[in-house]
Write an enzyme that holds these catalytic residues in place. Structure first.
Site, short mmCIF file in Angstrom:
data_model
loop_
_atom_site.label_atom_id
_atom_site.label_comp_id
_atom_site.label_asym_id
_atom_site.label_seq_id
_atom_site.Cartn_x
_atom_site.Cartn_y
_atom_site.Cartn_z
CG ASP A 74 -60.55 -10.66 4.49
OD1 ASP A 74 -62.14 -10.80 4.37
OD2 ASP A 74 -59.98 -11.25 3.74
CG ASN A 133 -51.18 -14.71 -2.89
OD1 ASN A 133 -52.03 -15.32 -2.09
ND2 ASN A 133 -51.10 -13.44 -2.99
CG HIS A 135 -54.26 -14.42 0.16
ND1 HIS A 135 -54.59 -13.34 -0.77
CD2 HIS A 135 -55.44 -15.14 0.18
CE1 HIS A 135 -55.81 -13.63 -1.16
NE2 HIS A 135 -56.24 -14.60 -0.75
CD GLU A 140 -52.27 -10.55 -0.64
OE1 GLU A 140 -52.06 -11.91 -1.01
OE2 GLU A 140 -53.19 -9.96 -1.06
P1 PGA Z 1 -61.97 -17.75 -2.94
O1 PGA Z 1 -61.00 -17.00 -2.24
O2 PGA Z 1 -62.77 -18.49 -2.11
O3 PGA Z 1 -62.62 -16.71 -3.78
O4 PGA Z 1 -61.31 -18.72 -4.16
C1 PGA Z 1 -60.08 -17.44 -1.40
C2 PGA Z 1 -59.26 -16.39 -0.71
O5 PGA Z 1 -58.74 -15.68 -1.49
O6 PGA Z 1 -58.97 -16.58 0.45
#
Ligand code: PGA
Length: 244
Positions: A74, A133, A135, A140
């Site tokens: 992304d 959450n 995702h 999302e």
């Molecule tokens: P993080 O993010 O590794 O910074 O916890 C994971 C994500 O949001 O996919």
């Protein structure tokens, strides 16, 4: 055996470092077995450790990236270059490798990312983190399972989790482009990584709760080759090694 999928296994590690080493070793081996692999690569805090191992081995000449293709999962659309995932991947990994520039792909540069991925034979291994959450990449809650690469407004939950990567007063991005859930599910292998207490509940929910768009990571339960790499125990988890 985990209930998460028929062939999936869980790679529990005792620490973040051990988790990072397992995931990095898996990628190293993948590139040895299939040097022209297509990899889906995440950003964020969790992957930093395994990128450090990959960077070290790449500097030592232990990994040949010359035929690999790397696809960022992304990207933000409204940030300066230094805050972008393109920069993150360059800084944490690519600069230490012999990956040719033309083998570095980012969804913001293409109007049909899925077609580009398909033209190289599809993703072999995709590593995904999980948001608080639920995702995966920037898919999302509410995202349809059949989505391909698409533009997304980011939720407040995701923006507040990502605020730590921005300096005080700097605006946290509101827009992104992301591989879709179907893009990720089409990968031959998926490695889901999570570390720390803040991810325990959501991992449990994603892997043992109902499957649906309310929790995008829950769709991973349906993948036949899912590996879950965590540094904590969760219900149903056993100690298995990631295959190397
Ligand atoms: P993080 O993010 O590794 O910074 O916890 C994971 C994500 O949001 O996919």
């Amino acid at each position: 055996m985990l209930t998460v999928s028929t062939q999936g296994v869980n790679a529990l590690a005792d620490s973040y470092d051990a988790l990072s080493l397992k995931v990095a070793s898996y990628i190293k081996n993948q590139l040895k077995v299939k040097p022209d692999s297509c990899l889906g690569l995440p950003t964020g805090a969790t992957p930093v450790g395994f990128y450090q191992y990959l960077a070290k081995w790449s500097k030592n000449g232990e990994i040949d990236w010359s035929r690999a293709k790397c696809f960022a999962l992304d990207e933000y659309l409204d940030v300066d270059l230094e805050e972008s995932f393109e920069y993150y991947l360059e800084h944490n990994l690519y600069q230490y490798t012999n990956l040719p520039d033309e083998h570095k792909f980012n969804p913001k540069d293409s109007s049909d990312y899925d077609q580009i991925i398909a033209s190289f034979g599809g993703l072999d291994v995709t590593i995904v983190g999980i948001g608080r959450n639920g995702h995966i990449a920037f898919n999302e809650p509410g995202t349809d399972k059949e989505t391909r690469t698409h533009f997304v407004p980011l939720t407040e939950s995701t923006r507040s989790a990502n605020a730590k990567f921005f300096h005080d007063g700097e605006p946290v991005p509101k827009q992104a482009v992301t591989m879709g859930i179907r893009t990720i599910l089409d990968s031959r292998v998926i490695v889901l990584i999570a570390n720390g207490e803040s991810k325990q509940e959501i991992i449990k929910e994603a892997l043992s709760g109902p499957i649906g768009s309310h929790l995008p990571a829950s769709y991973l339960q349906e993948h036949p080759h899912l590996f879950v790499a965590t540094d904590f125990q969760f219900s149903g988890a056993q100690k298995f090694e990631l295959p190397t």
